[in-house]
Design a protein around this motif. Structure first.
Motif, PDB file in Angstrom:
ATOM      1  N   GLN A   1      -3.942   3.547  11.539  1.00 25.72           N
ATOM      2  CA  GLN A   1      -3.585   2.479  12.473  1.00 25.72           C
ATOM      3  C   GLN A   1      -2.126   2.569  12.891  1.00 25.72           C
ATOM      4  OE1 GLN A   1      -4.819  -1.011  10.262  1.00 25.72           O
ATOM      5  NE2 GLN A   1      -6.759  -1.121  11.349  1.00 25.72           N
TER       6      GLN A   1
ATOM      7  N   GLN B   1      -4.650   2.291   7.022  1.00 27.02           N
ATOM      8  CA  GLN B   1      -3.327   1.809   7.445  1.00 27.02           C
ATOM      9  C   GLN B   1      -2.518   2.933   8.086  1.00 27.02           C
ATOM     10  OE1 GLN B   1      -1.211  -0.201   4.327  1.00 27.02           O
ATOM     11  NE2 GLN B   1      -2.591  -1.962   4.317  1.00 27.02           N
TER      12      GLN B   1
ATOM     13  N   THR C   1      -6.323  -3.068   6.245  1.00 26.07           N
ATOM     14  CA  THR C   1      -5.773  -2.957   7.595  1.00 26.07           C
ATOM     15  C   THR C   1      -4.259  -3.057   7.566  1.00 26.07           C
ATOM     16  OG1 THR C   1      -6.018  -5.346   7.928  1.00 26.07           O
ATOM     17  CG2 THR C   1      -7.851  -3.929   8.617  1.00 26.07           C
TER      18      THR C   1
END
Length: 257
Positions: free
Chosen positions: A192, A189, A85
């Motif tokens: 996001q 990542q 993340t």
């Protein structure tokens, strides 16, 4: 008789000699066995070659298994990177900026951003102007509408100032997200970071909508006030010019004799 005995003896010697020669010849012509004995250890070249070939094949299989395990390990590492993340989040500051904008809109003076309240107040102050009211009441109504316009312009300026104040926070958020996106280790990542950049754009659109709405509210109230003032002005002019109720000329003494 003696001569015959000597002949038979010579023949037997010749036959024995020939047998010996044939035996030696046969020994030379027969190939040697494919093994040798060294100190009690039997060495078989063909068996040794077969063992070497088997060992080479086993080593190749082991190397293939090692390469397969390395590929699996690399795949797992890549999957772990793709599932990692993003360590950066701008959600909290964005929500705070939106909350501040909402608070500024909630501070709207005199006429709130509420459909029912707007309908009631607009009908009372602009649409249903009582042209039969007294002069004083009309003046008070006009002043109330003027105050609405002034307050609305003040509210619009506050919202615009809040949107300008949010620009610095937006700049910092974009900078952090772009840096995080460029150093992303995996697909998650990067995704996001992209989603949070869209959230920043949404926050900017929120400020823009709030500013446009506040300014539109002020302009609308000012235009409505102007329209109501025109209707009221016509009635006041009519009253002023009405016979017996309008202006009556009187003599005025400017200087004393």
């Amino acid at each position: 008789m003696k001569s015959s005995h000597m002949k038979r003896a010579g023949l037997r010697h010749a036959l024995a000699t020939a047998a010996a020669i044939l035996s030696l010849t046969a020994t030379v012509l027969v190939p040697a066995p494919a093994y040798a004995q060294f100190g009690g250890i039997v060495y078989d070249p063909s068996n040794y070659a077969q063992n070497v070939l088997t060992a080479a094949r086993s080593l190749e299989q082991i190397n293939n298994q090692i390469r397969a395990l390395q590929n699996q390990a690399t795949s797992l590492v890549n999957e772990a990177r793709n599932l990692a993340t993003l360590p950066t989040s701008v959600l909290a500051p964005l929500q705070q900026q939106i909350t501040q904008t909402q608070a500024l809109l909630g501070q709207a003076q005199r006429m709130a951003y509420n459909v029912q309240a707007i309908q009631t107040e607009f009908a009372r102050q602009y649409k249903s102007t009582d042209l039969t009211a007294s002069q004083r009441t009309m003046v008070e109504s006009a002043e109330g509408r003027w105050q609405n316009s002034v307050s609305a312009f003040e509210d619009a300026l506050k919202v615009q100032a809040g949107a300008v104040a949010n620009i610095e926070g937006t700049r910092n958020a974009v900078n952090d997200l772009v840096t995080a996106s460029q150093s992303a280790t995996g697909a998650l990542q990067a995704a996001q970071a992209g989603n949070q950049l869209l959230a920043v754009q949404s926050q900017q659109l929120t400020d823009l909508i709030a500013s446009v709405t506040a300014m539109g509210r002020a302009q609308t109230l000012d235009a409505a006030s102007s329209a109501a003032a025109k209707a009221q002005a016509r009635e006041q002019l009519r009253r002023f010019l009405a016979p017996g109720r309008g202006y009556v000329a009187t003599s005025v003494q400017m200087f004393r004799n």
